[in-house]
Structure formats: C-alpha cells, structure tokens
Design an enzyme around this catalytic site. Structure first.
Site, PDB file in Angstrom:
ATOM      1  N   HIS A 117       0.848  -1.186   0.000  1.00  0.00           N
ATOM      2  CA  HIS A 117       0.000   0.000   0.000  1.00  0.00           C
ATOM      3  C   HIS A 117       0.888   1.241   0.000  1.00  0.00           C
ATOM      4  O   HIS A 117       1.989   1.224   0.561  1.00  0.00           O
ATOM      5  CB  HIS A 117      -0.880   0.058   1.255  1.00  0.00           C
ATOM      6  CG  HIS A 117      -2.162  -0.691   1.157  1.00  0.00           C
ATOM      7  ND1 HIS A 117      -2.784  -1.248   2.262  1.00  0.00           N
ATOM      8  CD2 HIS A 117      -2.976  -0.968   0.105  1.00  0.00           C
ATOM      9  CE1 HIS A 117      -3.905  -1.831   1.899  1.00  0.00           C
ATOM     10  NE2 HIS A 117      -4.049  -1.669   0.588  1.00  0.00           N
ATOM     11  N   CYS A 128      -2.204   2.731   9.256  1.00  0.00           N
ATOM     12  CA  CYS A 128      -3.211   1.728   8.888  1.00  0.00           C
ATOM     13  C   CYS A 128      -4.384   1.716   9.869  1.00  0.00           C
ATOM     14  O   CYS A 128      -5.506   1.408   9.485  1.00  0.00           O
ATOM     15  CB  CYS A 128      -2.580   0.337   8.830  1.00  0.00           C
ATOM     16  SG  CYS A 128      -1.560   0.055   7.365  1.00  0.00           S
TER      17      CYS A 128
END
Length: 286
Positions: free
Chosen positions: A177, A273
């Site tokens: 990511h 996150c």
C-alpha cells in the site's frame, strides 16, 4: 513555500484532526494477503488491544477527536480502519477491496458514514483500498497502484474529488500500500517523506520533481514500517523501531512520537493503517 529542513519546532502548528479508528477486539491472523502476515505466528490479543489503546489515547491527549467504528467478529482486519474509505472536503469515496477476506468491510464503513450524516458518499466501481493507497497533500491526491488499488480508481477519485491525482507505481511487495512507503508530513505545505526503493523508476522521478525537499527514508526505517505514520503538522506518530527517522524529523521542526504497535504489525499495519482521517470541507479537520 516549503519549510526549511532546519525549521524550529515552535514554528510548526498542530491542527486539530478528526480520526476514525476500530478497536482490535477480533484481530487475528488466520490468512495471508500480504508478506507481513504469517498465520503460524500467534497474535497476543490483549497486547494488541493495549497497543491500539495507547495510540487512541495519544491522539486524544494531543487534542484530536477520535470516532470509533464497531468491530465485527467475522472481519479481523477492521482494526486497519484507514483502508475503509478516503474523506476529502467532507466527501467520502468508499473502498472496494482487492481480497475477498476484507471485501465486506467496505459496506460497514459506508454504513457508518451514512449514519453520521456525511452528505457526499460515492460507492466506487473500481478497486481502491482507501487511505491505504490515497494520500492527501495541499496540491495533490497521491495514489498508489501495483498490488491492491486499480489504476482505474485514480480517474474515479479525480472525478469525484476534483483534485489532481498523481499515480505512483509500487514495485516491492513489502510495501503493498502507498501508506507503507510514503507519509504526508504537512498537508498544508506539500511536505512528505518516502522510501524511493518502494517505487518504480518513473514514480521515483515524479516524486523527486514534485517534492524536491521530501524527507528520504532509509531502507531499515521503511522495513520497520516507519512510513506508516500520521502527522498533524507538528507531531508525527510513527513506529518506534524506525529510529533513523527521528533526528531528520526533528531537524525539520517536527516532534516525532514513537509508538509500539508490534502486534498489529503482524497483520501488515501500524499507526497509519489504524487511522482514517475525516477531513472536513475547507480545512484539514473540523
């Protein structure tokens, strides 16, 4: 004008933020959808919860508001709340997950936004994993691709938000990511930090052109997920193991705050996150 690398911390201003988090009540690693996940390594759930709670309380102590998303027992990765949507100017672009294991999380997030009165909500047609692959600066929406989010989601985001989207190709599976390889330090001054080795040559050239004064992370700090960080413009919360980033951040006038989220790292995520930012219209936060 970009701040100079030696700016004093007193000149940095922390702006109040509003975040969305999800307690890790049901967090576990029973499958592997990224290189960090190993079902053979057990999760210490009480420790994971204590580490998450420390992050939650730290935000509150810094004057930020934190909303909570109710966890679901069938969705162990919901603690990584950043992946559920992207919010810019009060408008919500929902997520569409690449893996079936996390797919139901998208609807849970959209239900939360509808219940809390967000007026502009878009359910995406193309795969994007929220702030996992979208990063908001003053001038751009930086957009990762290569492992999770579809390149088609970049046009969709640009059309919805009306902001220029800069596509960035991720090439190292450890940095699956964008938020594992790049962090926005000051969203009012286009100031970022990133690890060049996570990106394709062309994307590295784009980053160097757009952000010539960026803080460049070394491999050891990137490998500790040190770029999975959250900044309010002054305080930078990041994994405590990324020790090589602390001095450069201080030299730029930031106040780094090391966090221990070692148990949550077993699922491939850390500070960012676990943190979705709810950006209101016209400013970084309400």
């Amino acid at each position: 004008m970009r701040p100079t690398p030696c700016e004093d911390a007193a000149d940095r201003v922390a702006s109040p933020r509003r975040y969305l988090m999800c307690p890790p009540e049901h967090f576990k690693v029973t499958y592997s959808i990224n290189p960090w996940m190993d079902p053979a390594k057990p999760v210490d759930l009480p420790l994971a919860f204590a580490q998450w709670e420390d992050l939650y309380e730290r935000y509150r102590s810094l004057g930020h508001a934190v909303e909570l998303l109710d966890p679901r027992p069938d969705l162990p990765d919901m603690v990584y709340a950043a992946n559920g949507a992207t919010v810019v100017d009060g408008r919500v672009l929902g997520a569409r997950f690449a893996h079936a294991e996390r797919a139901p999380e998208a609807a849970v997030h959209l239900d939360w936004f509808r219940a809390h009165g967000f007026p502009g909500i878009h359910e995406p047609a193309h795969v994007n994993e929220g702030e996992g692959d979208f990063a908001v600066t003053a001038s751009y929406l930086l957009a990762g691709r290569g492992f999770r989010s579809s390149p088609l989601s970049h046009d969709e985001a640009q059309e919805f938000f009306g902001r220029p989207v800069i596509g960035l190709e991720l090439v190292d599976p450890r940095y699956y990511h964008l938020d594992t390889a790049l962090s926005v330090l000051d969203d009012q001054a286009d100031e970022i930090m990133y690890y060049p080795g996570a990106f394709s040559p062309g994307s590295r050239a784009v980053l160097a052109r757009l952000f010539p004064d960026a803080l460049i992370a070394e491999e050891a700090d990137a490998a500790a997920l040190g770029l999975n960080a959250v900044s309010d413009g002054r305080h930078v919360l990041l994994p405590q193991a990324a020790t090589g980033l602390f001095a450069p951040l201080r030299q730029r006038g930031f106040e780094p705050i090391g966090m221990d989220l070692g148990e949550l790292l077993k699922g491939g995520g850390s500070v960012k996150c676990c943190t979705q930012e709810l950006r209101a219209a016209g400013c970084p936060s309400p």
